[in-house]
Design an enzyme around this catalytic site. Structure first.
Site, PDB file in Angstrom:
ATOM      1  N   ASP A  88       3.734  -3.734  -5.857  1.00 47.62           N
ATOM      2  CA  ASP A  88       4.351  -5.006  -5.445  1.00 47.62           C
ATOM      3  C   ASP A  88       5.876  -4.911  -5.481  1.00 47.62           C
ATOM      4  OD1 ASP A  88       2.024  -6.337  -4.893  1.00 47.62           O
ATOM      5  OD2 ASP A  88       1.959  -7.454  -6.786  1.00 47.62           O
ATOM      6  N   GLU A 138       0.831  -1.205   0.000  1.00 46.23           N
ATOM      7  CA  GLU A 138       0.000   0.000   0.000  1.00 46.23           C
ATOM      8  C   GLU A 138       0.868   1.259   0.000  1.00 46.23           C
ATOM      9  OE1 GLU A 138      -3.133  -0.074  -0.521  1.00 46.23           O
ATOM     10  OE2 GLU A 138      -3.219  -2.261  -0.431  1.00 46.23           O
TER      11      GLU A 138
END
Length: 417
Positions: free
Chosen positions: A362, A281
């Protein structure tokens, strides 16, 4: 353009879009069922056949419900427009208010909202107490459902009616460029909502407690320090009152940024796995994905408001959608109702852009926390949330905002090499 030609265009896009969506949904169902019998090799060691089959059945059930929702929505839209529903509601509002007045516009728009809510309610009830309950995810009681519904109506009325009143006033008072003022007001309201939602609105529906001291809090504070990221707080939300699904999210921006964990997520993941999920996040913030999306939304909405300003003066727009009455409220309602029909072709482009952002986040997470921890967290979330590991490639490319599990985890494994 004439009213009749616009009617034909609208019907063609409505029916064509509906058929395409139903076709894509049928592909998804067939593809998931075809791969139900075996766990993909990349997940065979971590997800059992029973969990894989549950995810397949859950996905199929959700898509089937979505197909029903598509049909109901299309019928409702046709009924409101060319079926004369909006014209009838406009006339009904005229019995209590002077046509064209602010009160009349608000009553008309409220009538449309109430009718849409009533039509959607049965599927919403079935979604929670039928589908979600059948697969063991629903924890929402009838009493809590009623309480949430009442709160939602009150909050929508308290915020929505003044907001719509301001928009209708701007449309009347600001001359030919009213759409520019409405756009600026709409954008400012959305930014304000991002600030006030975490503190004033979300607590009306859930309880938020500060994250207690311990290994998880220590890990997260260390991650925040490494990433030079400032937060207003770390909170745990009682998501288990409504669902067994686990999640975590950032909310707010600037000084109001906070991290919220579902209590179900904390129960399912290890501290190092939660740290990796949050690093993902943070990757969104590092790459400024929020601001990029706001920029695109701002520019796109400006173009749409300019278009709204143009069609507001075109009789064919109203007559072609089944309304004789014109004015500010009919303009807003018609435009809001039919816009998704015309913007559906943009869906795959927005989905592709979103998946690109997920890959970037990611990659950032793999630099800030062990990639293996993010992989294990994602596998648990796929398993526990019954997310299919075998989506139809075409369906996924058009709709999915996140990359398919096999591709996403494959990239994370490659980052460890």
């Amino acid at each position: 353009m004439t009213a009749s030609s616009f009617s034909v265009l609208f019907l063609a896009l409505l029916s064509g879009g509906l058929l395409l969506r139903l076709y894509l949904a049928s592909r998804q169902i067939a593809h998931v069922r075809r791969h139900r019998g075996a766990v993909p090799p990349a997940f065979a060691a971590s997800i059992g056949l029973e969990a894989h089959q549950k995810a397949a059945d859950y996905t199929v059930a959700r898509v089937q419900l979505g197909m029903m929702d598509l049909l109901v929505s299309a019928i409702l839209l046709f009924g409101l427009t060319l079926g004369g529903g909006l014209e009838a509601l406009y006339g009904l509002a005229s019995q209590g208010f002077t046509p064209g007045s602010l009160g009349h516009g608000l009553a008309f728009m409220a009538g449309v909202a109430v009718l849409s809510w009533v039509v959607d309610l049965p599927l919403g009830i079935y979604r929670s107490f039928g589908l979600e309950a059948r697969f063991g995810f629903n924890r929402l009681t009838p009493g809590l459902f009623v309480a949430d519904t009442i709160k939602g109506i009150l909050v929508s009325a308290a915020i929505g009616l003044p907001l719509l009143a301001a928009v209708l006033w701007l449309m009347d008072a600001m001359g030919e460029r009213w759409w520019l003022y409405v756009w600026a007001f709409w954008l400012a309201f959305n930014l304000l909502a991002m600030l006030i939602y975490p503190t004033f609105i979300a607590p009306l529906f859930n309880k938020f407690q500060p994250l207690p001291e311990g290994e998880l809090k220590t890990r997260i504070e260390g991650l925040m320090a490494r990433c030079k990221f400032q937060l207003a707080g770390l909170f745990v939300m009682d998501g288990s009152r409504r669902s067994a699904h686990g999640n975590a999210y950032f909310t707010g921006f600037g000084a109001s940024r906070r991290i919220v964990f579902f209590d179900t997520l904390i129960e399912k993941l290890e501290p190092i796995e939660i740290e990796a999920v949050l690093a993902h996040e943070l990757g969104h913030y590092h790459h400024r994905h929020l601001w990029k999306r706001l920029g695109v939304i701002g520019a796109g909405s400006l173009a749409l408001f300019a278009l709204l300003g143009d069609v507001a003066s075109q009789p064919w727009f109203f007559e072609g959608l089944g309304m004789q009455a014109q004015g500010t409220a009919p303009t807003l309602v018609l435009f809001a109702l039919v816009l998704p029909v015309f913007t559906f072709p943009l869906t795959p482009f927005m989905s592709h852009w979103s998946r690109h952002h997920e890959f970037e986040a990611d990659a950032y997470a793999a630099r800030q926390a062990p990639a293996s921890a993010l992989v294990s967290a994602l596998v648990k979330l796929y398993r526990d949330n019954a997310s299919t590991l075998t989506p139809d490639p075409l369906y996924s490319s058009i709709y999915d905002s996140h990359p398919p599990a096999a591709i996403r985890i494959g990239r994370l494994h490659a980052s460890k090499a």
